[in-house]
Design a protein around this motif. Structure first.
Motif, PDB file in Angstrom:
ATOM      1  N   PRO A  61       5.699   7.519 -20.497  1.00  0.00           N
ATOM      2  CA  PRO A  61       5.260   7.481 -21.902  1.00  0.00           C
ATOM      3  C   PRO A  61       3.747   7.611 -22.043  1.00  0.00           C
ATOM      4  O   PRO A  61       2.991   6.904 -21.380  1.00  0.00           O
ATOM      5  N   GLU A  62       3.325   8.529 -22.893  1.00  0.00           N
ATOM      6  CA  GLU A  62       1.895   8.686 -23.181  1.00  0.00           C
ATOM      7  C   GLU A  62       1.321   7.405 -23.771  1.00  0.00           C
ATOM      8  O   GLU A  62       0.141   7.080 -23.582  1.00  0.00           O
ATOM      9  N   ALA A  63       2.182   6.636 -24.450  1.00  0.00           N
ATOM     10  CA  ALA A  63       1.733   5.407 -25.113  1.00  0.00           C
ATOM     11  C   ALA A  63       1.229   4.355 -24.139  1.00  0.00           C
ATOM     12  O   ALA A  63       0.523   3.424 -24.543  1.00  0.00           O
ATOM     13  N   LEU A  64       1.568   4.478 -22.851  1.00  0.00           N
ATOM     14  CA  LEU A  64       1.070   3.502 -21.881  1.00  0.00           C
ATOM     15  C   LEU A  64      -0.452   3.499 -21.821  1.00  0.00           C
ATOM     16  O   LEU A  64      -1.054   2.509 -21.399  1.00  0.00           O
ATOM     17  N   GLY A  65      -1.059   4.589 -22.243  1.00  0.00           N
ATOM     18  CA  GLY A  65      -2.514   4.649 -22.262  1.00  0.00           C
ATOM     19  C   GLY A  65      -3.131   3.660 -23.221  1.00  0.00           C
ATOM     20  O   GLY A  65      -4.294   3.270 -23.060  1.00  0.00           O
ATOM     21  N   THR A  66      -2.375   3.231 -24.222  1.00  0.00           N
ATOM     22  CA  THR A  66      -2.893   2.259 -25.189  1.00  0.00           C
ATOM     23  C   THR A  66      -2.747   0.833 -24.695  1.00  0.00           C
ATOM     24  O   THR A  66      -3.279  -0.094 -25.304  1.00  0.00           O
ATOM     25  N   ALA A  67      -1.998   0.638 -23.611  1.00  0.00           N
ATOM     26  CA  ALA A  67      -1.773  -0.709 -23.091  1.00  0.00           C
ATOM     27  C   ALA A  67      -2.879  -1.137 -22.121  1.00  0.00           C
ATOM     28  O   ALA A  67      -2.924  -2.295 -21.718  1.00  0.00           O
ATOM     29  N   HIS A  68      -3.739  -0.217 -21.728  1.00  0.00           N
ATOM     30  CA  HIS A  68      -4.862  -0.508 -20.836  1.00  0.00           C
ATOM     31  C   HIS A  68      -4.398  -1.095 -19.503  1.00  0.00           C
ATOM     32  O   HIS A  68      -4.956  -2.085 -19.007  1.00  0.00           O
ATOM     33  N   VAL A  69      -3.356  -0.490 -18.929  1.00  0.00           N
ATOM     34  CA  VAL A  69      -2.845  -0.934 -17.637  1.00  0.00           C
ATOM     35  C   VAL A  69      -3.856  -0.574 -16.553  1.00  0.00           C
ATOM     36  O   VAL A  69      -4.285   0.575 -16.443  1.00  0.00           O
ATOM     37  N   LEU A  70      -4.220  -1.559 -15.725  1.00  0.00           N
ATOM     38  CA  LEU A  70      -5.198  -1.330 -14.663  1.00  0.00           C
ATOM     39  C   LEU A  70      -4.542  -0.905 -13.358  1.00  0.00           C
ATOM     40  O   LEU A  70      -5.150  -0.198 -12.557  1.00  0.00           O
ATOM     41  N   PHE A  71      -3.307  -1.345 -13.133  1.00  0.00           N
ATOM     42  CA  PHE A  71      -2.571  -1.007 -11.918  1.00  0.00           C
ATOM     43  C   PHE A  71      -1.200  -0.502 -12.335  1.00  0.00           C
ATOM     44  O   PHE A  71      -0.381  -1.271 -12.851  1.00  0.00           O
ATOM     45  N   LEU A  72      -0.957   0.779 -12.126  1.00  0.00           N
ATOM     46  CA  LEU A  72       0.307   1.402 -12.524  1.00  0.00           C
ATOM     47  C   LEU A  72       0.917   2.098 -11.322  1.00  0.00           C
ATOM     48  O   LEU A  72       0.314   2.998 -10.740  1.00  0.00           O
ATOM     49  N   ASN A  73       2.124   1.670 -10.946  1.00  0.00           N
ATOM     50  CA  ASN A  73       2.824   2.294  -9.821  1.00  0.00           C
ATOM     51  C   ASN A  73       4.235   2.646 -10.265  1.00  0.00           C
ATOM     52  O   ASN A  73       5.062   1.770 -10.496  1.00  0.00           O
ATOM     53  N   VAL A  74       4.494   3.950 -10.402  1.00  0.00           N
ATOM     54  CA  VAL A  74       5.825   4.443 -10.780  1.00  0.00           C
ATOM     55  C   VAL A  74       6.364   5.365  -9.698  1.00  0.00           C
ATOM     56  O   VAL A  74       7.253   6.178  -9.946  1.00  0.00           O
ATOM     57  N   SER A  75       5.866   5.237  -8.493  1.00  0.00           N
ATOM     58  CA  SER A  75       6.251   6.129  -7.398  1.00  0.00           C
ATOM     59  C   SER A  75       7.702   5.925  -6.988  1.00  0.00           C
ATOM     60  O   SER A  75       8.306   4.881  -7.256  1.00  0.00           O
ATOM     61  N   GLY A 115       8.182  15.733 -16.242  1.00  0.00           N
ATOM     62  CA  GLY A 115       7.145  15.884 -17.250  1.00  0.00           C
ATOM     63  C   GLY A 115       5.760  15.795 -16.651  1.00  0.00           C
ATOM     64  O   GLY A 115       5.570  15.883 -15.431  1.00  0.00           O
ATOM     65  N   ARG A 116       4.788  15.579 -17.511  1.00  0.00           N
ATOM     66  CA  ARG A 116       3.388  15.602 -17.108  1.00  0.00           C
ATOM     67  C   ARG A 116       2.826  14.196 -16.893  1.00  0.00           C
ATOM     68  O   ARG A 116       3.373  13.216 -17.390  1.00  0.00           O
ATOM     69  N   ILE A 117       1.708  14.131 -16.192  1.00  0.00           N
ATOM     70  CA  ILE A 117       0.958  12.885 -16.065  1.00  0.00           C
ATOM     71  C   ILE A 117       0.240  12.638 -17.386  1.00  0.00           C
ATOM     72  O   ILE A 117      -0.498  13.501 -17.860  1.00  0.00           O
ATOM     73  N   PRO A 118       0.429  11.481 -18.017  1.00  0.00           N
ATOM     74  CA  PRO A 118      -0.171  11.242 -19.334  1.00  0.00           C
ATOM     75  C   PRO A 118      -1.699  11.283 -19.309  1.00  0.00           C
ATOM     76  O   PRO A 118      -2.340  10.581 -18.519  1.00  0.00           O
ATOM     77  N   VAL A 119      -2.258  12.110 -20.170  1.00  0.00           N
ATOM     78  CA  VAL A 119      -3.712  12.237 -20.264  1.00  0.00           C
ATOM     79  C   VAL A 119      -4.332  10.934 -20.760  1.00  0.00           C
ATOM     80  O   VAL A 119      -5.442  10.558 -20.351  1.00  0.00           O
ATOM     81  N   ALA A 120      -3.614  10.206 -21.621  1.00  0.00           N
ATOM     82  CA  ALA A 120      -4.167   8.992 -22.224  1.00  0.00           C
ATOM     83  C   ALA A 120      -4.575   7.956 -21.187  1.00  0.00           C
ATOM     84  O   ALA A 120      -5.473   7.145 -21.429  1.00  0.00           O
ATOM     85  N   LEU A 121      -3.937   7.979 -20.016  1.00  0.00           N
ATOM     86  CA  LEU A 121      -4.279   7.011 -18.979  1.00  0.00           C
ATOM     87  C   LEU A 121      -5.676   7.224 -18.424  1.00  0.00           C
ATOM     88  O   LEU A 121      -6.249   6.319 -17.811  1.00  0.00           O
ATOM     89  N   PHE A 122      -6.231   8.420 -18.608  1.00  0.00           N
ATOM     90  CA  PHE A 122      -7.557   8.723 -18.094  1.00  0.00           C
ATOM     91  C   PHE A 122      -8.621   8.641 -19.186  1.00  0.00           C
ATOM     92  O   PHE A 122      -9.740   9.120 -19.007  1.00  0.00           O
ATOM     93  N   ASN A 123      -8.259   8.022 -20.291  1.00  0.00           N
ATOM     94  CA  ASN A 123      -9.201   7.894 -21.397  1.00  0.00           C
ATOM     95  C   ASN A 123      -9.295   6.472 -21.922  1.00  0.00           C
ATOM     96  O   ASN A 123      -9.789   6.251 -23.024  1.00  0.00           O
ATOM     97  N   ILE A 124      -8.814   5.502 -21.145  1.00  0.00           N
ATOM     98  CA  ILE A 124      -8.893   4.122 -21.596  1.00  0.00           C
ATOM     99  C   ILE A 124     -10.316   3.601 -21.414  1.00  0.00           C
ATOM    100  O   ILE A 124     -11.060   4.055 -20.539  1.00  0.00           O
ATOM    101  N   LYS A 125     -10.694   2.647 -22.233  1.00  0.00           N
ATOM    102  CA  LYS A 125     -12.034   2.085 -22.210  1.00  0.00           C
ATOM    103  C   LYS A 125     -12.031   0.807 -21.378  1.00  0.00           C
ATOM    104  O   LYS A 125     -11.540  -0.229 -21.814  1.00  0.00           O
ATOM    105  N   THR A 126     -12.538   0.894 -20.177  1.00  0.00           N
ATOM    106  CA  THR A 126     -12.624  -0.254 -19.294  1.00  0.00           C
ATOM    107  C   THR A 126     -13.691  -0.002 -18.242  1.00  0.00           C
ATOM    108  O   THR A 126     -13.970   1.142 -17.878  1.00  0.00           O
ATOM    109  N   THR A 127     -14.295  -1.076 -17.758  1.00  0.00           N
ATOM    110  CA  THR A 127     -15.255  -0.978 -16.671  1.00  0.00           C
ATOM    111  C   THR A 127     -14.636  -1.476 -15.361  1.00  0.00           C
ATOM    112  O   THR A 127     -15.313  -1.508 -14.333  1.00  0.00           O
ATOM    113  N   ARG A 128     -13.361  -1.831 -15.388  1.00  0.00           N
ATOM    114  CA  ARG A 128     -12.679  -2.343 -14.205  1.00  0.00           C
ATOM    115  C   ARG A 128     -11.993  -1.196 -13.451  1.00  0.00           C
ATOM    116  O   ARG A 128     -11.603  -0.189 -14.056  1.00  0.00           O
ATOM    117  N   PRO A 129     -11.839  -1.327 -12.135  1.00  0.00           N
ATOM    118  CA  PRO A 129     -11.221  -0.239 -11.353  1.00  0.00           C
ATOM    119  C   PRO A 129      -9.743  -0.067 -11.665  1.00  0.00           C
ATOM    120  O   PRO A 129      -9.030  -1.045 -11.918  1.00  0.00           O
TER     121      PRO A 129
END
Length: 278
Positions: free
Chosen positions: A117-131, A137-151
């Motif tokens: 889900p593209e909406a996961l980008g709004t949840a600000h998940v820091l560690f995501l493993n769906v392997s 489908g595609r890798i959600p672009v929103a995950l690479f646009n979250i606002k955080t200073t954490r790794p």
């Protein structure tokens, strides 16, 4: 087992518990904050009564034999959700984006299908493993646009994802680990990956083409890189010599590079069996 509303922390990890999860008992644990039932032999479905555990912020049901789909969870408190290494099926619910405090989401090694889900980008998940699923489908672009200073750590490997590696990356963004290997990705390696300050990057076993951009990763941080088994061409940038020598692992094999060898610090076998022109 007596489970009461006064229970705050339940840790029964790594026993030999079997049977199913009791919906009625879980609904009574209204004050539970942490539940860890990982590494057992629990079967059946995950009860949707977890939604009544409104104080719950850590739920670990990993490494069991759970089946069925991913249910609804309390909207605001859950920070860690680990359902990996089970037999869960169905899709990843977009409602997980309602977990606004969610930091770790681990769904690896199940039987999940559908798209991420593209909406996961709004949840600000820091560690995501769906392997290790059958996601498409595609890798959600929103995950690479979250606002955080954490790794951030993203693992999309061992699925059936298509499309390109996202190039719409917010700068600055610190993605420590990005794993996309063993999918059906196409396109080129985005130059924007250099912004991420990655230490681990794996994109092997896809259908990537084109050349390696000069600044494609930041050589100051890279420890582990694998771009093997693609259709990459051209030469490996000269500036990569130091990176490839100091990395713990680097693998550029099974591509179409012009270089006689990739200057890696490990054994390398140059084969061209994936090059369409050979």
């Amino acid at each position: 087992m007596l489970l009461t509303r006064n229970l705050y922390d339940l840790n029964l990890e790594a026993n030999s518990f079997n049977g199913t999860l009791s919906a009625s008992k879980i609904s009574g644990m209204t004050n539970a904050e942490k539940i860890n039932l990982g590494f057992n032999e629990i079967t059946g479905e995950i009860p949707d009564t977890f939604v009544k555990c409104t104080m719950l912020y850590e739920l670990k049901l990993h490494s069991n034999k759970l089946t069925g789909t991913i249910p609804t969870f309390p909207k605001y408190e859950v920070r860690i959700l680990d359902l990996s290494n089970n037999h869960l099926s169905g899709t990843i619910p977009s409602q997980l984006s309602y977990l606004t405090m969610l930091e770790q989401l681990q769904l690896a090694n199940n039987k999940l299908t559908g798209t991420i889900p593209e909406a996961l980008g709004t949840a600000h998940v820091l560690f995501l493993n769906v392997s290790g699923n059958a996601l498409t489908g595609r890798i959600p672009v929103a995950l690479f646009n979250i606002k955080t200073t954490r790794p951030l750590t993203y693992d999309f490997s061992h699925n059936q994802l298509t499309g390109e590696i996202p190039s719409e990356i917010r700068d600055p963004l610190y993605v420590d680990t990005l794993k996309v290997e063993d999918n059906q990705l196409t396109g080129t390696l985005p130059e924007q990956l250099a912004w991420l300050e990655m230490t681990h990057f794996t994109c092997n076993d896809n259908h990537l083409t084109g050349t390696i951009p000069l600044d494609f990763v930041n050589d100051k941080y890279m420890q582990w890189i694998d771009v093997s088994n693609n259709e990459l061409t051209g030469t490996i940038p000269e500036g990569w010599k130091k990176t490839l020598k100091k990395a713990q692992k680097c693998d550029f094999s099974n591509n179409c590079f012009d270089d006689p060898e990739p200057m890696c610090n490990s054994n390398f076998t140059r084969t061209d069996n994936r090059c369409p022109s050979l």
